[in-house]
Structure formats: structure tokens, C-alpha cells
Design an enzyme around this catalytic site. Structure first.
Site, mmCIF file in Angstrom:
data_model
loop_
_atom_site.group_PDB
_atom_site.id
_atom_site.type_symbol
_atom_site.label_atom_id
_atom_site.label_comp_id
_atom_site.label_asym_id
_atom_site.label_seq_id
_atom_site.Cartn_x
_atom_site.Cartn_y
_atom_site.Cartn_z
ATOM 1 N N LYS A 174 41.836 48.437 32.255
ATOM 2 C CA LYS A 174 41.460 49.319 33.366
ATOM 3 C C LYS A 174 42.685 49.710 34.194
ATOM 4 O O LYS A 174 42.825 50.862 34.604
ATOM 5 C CB LYS A 174 40.426 48.632 34.260
ATOM 6 C CG LYS A 174 39.049 48.504 33.623
ATOM 7 C CD LYS A 174 38.076 47.816 34.569
ATOM 8 C CE LYS A 174 36.711 47.638 33.915
ATOM 9 N NZ LYS A 174 35.757 46.959 34.807
ATOM 10 N N ASP A 223 34.186 49.290 38.469
ATOM 11 C CA ASP A 223 33.243 48.451 37.727
ATOM 12 C C ASP A 223 32.595 49.345 36.685
ATOM 13 O O ASP A 223 32.109 50.435 37.012
ATOM 14 C CB ASP A 223 32.173 47.829 38.629
ATOM 15 C CG ASP A 223 31.463 46.688 37.906
ATOM 16 O OD1 ASP A 223 32.137 45.702 37.549
ATOM 17 O OD2 ASP A 223 30.239 46.783 37.671
ATOM 18 N N TYR A 234 34.676 48.027 24.689
ATOM 19 C CA TYR A 234 33.721 48.486 23.677
ATOM 20 C C TYR A 234 34.104 49.829 23.047
ATOM 21 O O TYR A 234 33.320 50.401 22.302
ATOM 22 C CB TYR A 234 32.315 48.604 24.301
ATOM 23 C CG TYR A 234 31.742 47.300 24.793
ATOM 24 C CD1 TYR A 234 31.028 46.458 23.935
ATOM 25 C CD2 TYR A 234 31.889 46.903 26.119
ATOM 26 C CE1 TYR A 234 30.496 45.260 24.390
ATOM 27 C CE2 TYR A 234 31.360 45.700 26.586
ATOM 28 C CZ TYR A 234 30.669 44.887 25.716
ATOM 29 O OH TYR A 234 30.131 43.695 26.155
#
Length: 199
Positions: free
Chosen positions: A18, A73, A161
Site C-alpha cells: 500500500k 483500508d 489478492y
């Protein structure tokens, strides 16, 4: 809300993937620090949505550092699994954040459902971003990209993912796409576009 452009920022995440992607989205003049560099552990994420958990992190890190914080998030929702892993996306990877384990778990859960791979396994990536100022004001945005689950894990680009997510209208997984391509269509970019005005 605030006319003054943000020039200094704490990235409120201990997820290296991230951090890497958010850095590439932000203007180069931003002076960035990370919670990893400051050795600040993440707070307990006990919210019931991506937006709530994003706010928990942004508020926590801003108070700890007395700086403006940008927190992310995000996760993957799979319809046939009751929208799991959802807000538990990172937790499915375990304490070591091993997403190979998380991806195996996805396929294991799909096997339990006796999934017919001739049909599209609908899913979506969701990203919630929160900017939190030391004076307790905050601003939130959310980005969503719809897609399907790949029958096999493909590609080594991206993180999490990405190797099993095929965005709608494409044939490649995010894991197979270059960041320059992915970053124009993904959930994080869509959420960032809504907060870009602060930078």
C-alpha cells in the site's frame, strides 16, 4: 474544507504494498513519512466497514505523530462467499501477511461452495481512504472496482489478492498488469481521485 494544500504527510499503514502504491499516486513534492519508519504499530481494527477501519487508523496515527495522516483500508469482497474476506482480507493472510495463504483460503472456500467455473465468480476490490488532521477534522473517500475471480493465480505484479482478481472488461489479473495500467483503473486510484483536491 481546507484550502491549504497538504505538503507533509504520514502514511498510516504498515503494509509495504500500500505504501508503494500510494506514494506513486501522491505528488512528488509531498514530504512523506511512514509508520514503519517511525516504528508505530497499527491499532486494533474493530470497525464494521472499510471506512470505519480507515478512520480508526488515520485518527490513531495522527494523534501519535501530531501530523496529518492518510490512511488506507481495503480488501476483496466475493459475492458467493457472503462478501468475505471483506474487511478481514488482511487477516486471512495471517500474522506474517502471507497472501499466498490468503489466496489458498479463497480457493478452499470456493471449493466448499462447489463453484462452477464456467460462471463468473463476481467480486470487487474496495478501498477507503481517510485524511485526518491534528485538529480532529477528517475527510473520507471510497473507490470500488468490480471484477471476477481468476480460476488460477496469475502474475507477480502488485500485492495481496491482485493475482486472482480480473477487473471487469479485462482478461488479465491485476497481478499480470503493469502498475501504470492498473493504477488508472483500480480501487485505490478511484478513492484517491476524490481526495486529490487536498494535494
Amino acid at each position: 474544507m481546507y484550502n491549504k494544500k497538504i505538503k507533509k504527510l504520514i502514511l498510516g499503514t504498515n503494509n509495504r504494498g500500500k505504501v508503494r502504491e500510494i506514494k506513486k499516486l501522491l505528488p512528488k513534492y509531498i514530504i512523506l513519512n511512514t509508520t514503519k519508519k517511525l516504528n508505530i504499530r497499527s491499532p486494533r481494527e474493530n470497525g464494521s466497514s472499510f471506512l470505519e477501519n480507515s478512520l480508526i487508523k488515520a485518527k490513531f496515527f495522527s494523534r501519535k505523530t501530531k501530523e496529518i495522516c492518510l490512511s488506507d483500508d481495503s480488501g476483496l469482497e466475493i459475492d458467493i462467499l457472503g462478501k468475505l474476506p471483506g474487511i478481514y482480507s488482511a487477516r486471512w493472510a495471517g500474522k506474517g501477511s502471507n497472501f499466498k495463504i490468503a489466496i489458498k483460503k479463497v480457493y478452499k472456500e470456493l471449493e466448499k461452495k462447489n463453484v462452477n467455473w464456467k460462471k463468473k465468480i463476481k467480486c470487487r476490490f474496495i478501498c477507503a481512504l481517510t485524511i485526518y488532521w491534528p485538529d480532529k477534522k477528517f475527510y473520507q473517500s471510497q473507490g470500488i472496482v468490480e471484477g471476477i475471480i481468476s480460476k488460477k493465480s496469475k502474475g507477480k505484479n502488485g500485492f495481496g489478492y491482485d493475482p486472482i482478481f480480473i477487473p471487469r472488461g479485462y482478461k488479465k489479473t491485476f497481478g499480470e498488469m503493469l502498475f501504470s495500467k492498473k493504477s488508472r483503473i483500480d480501487h485505490r486510484y478511484k478513492a484517491y481521485k476524490k481526495i486529490k483536491k487536498f494535494f
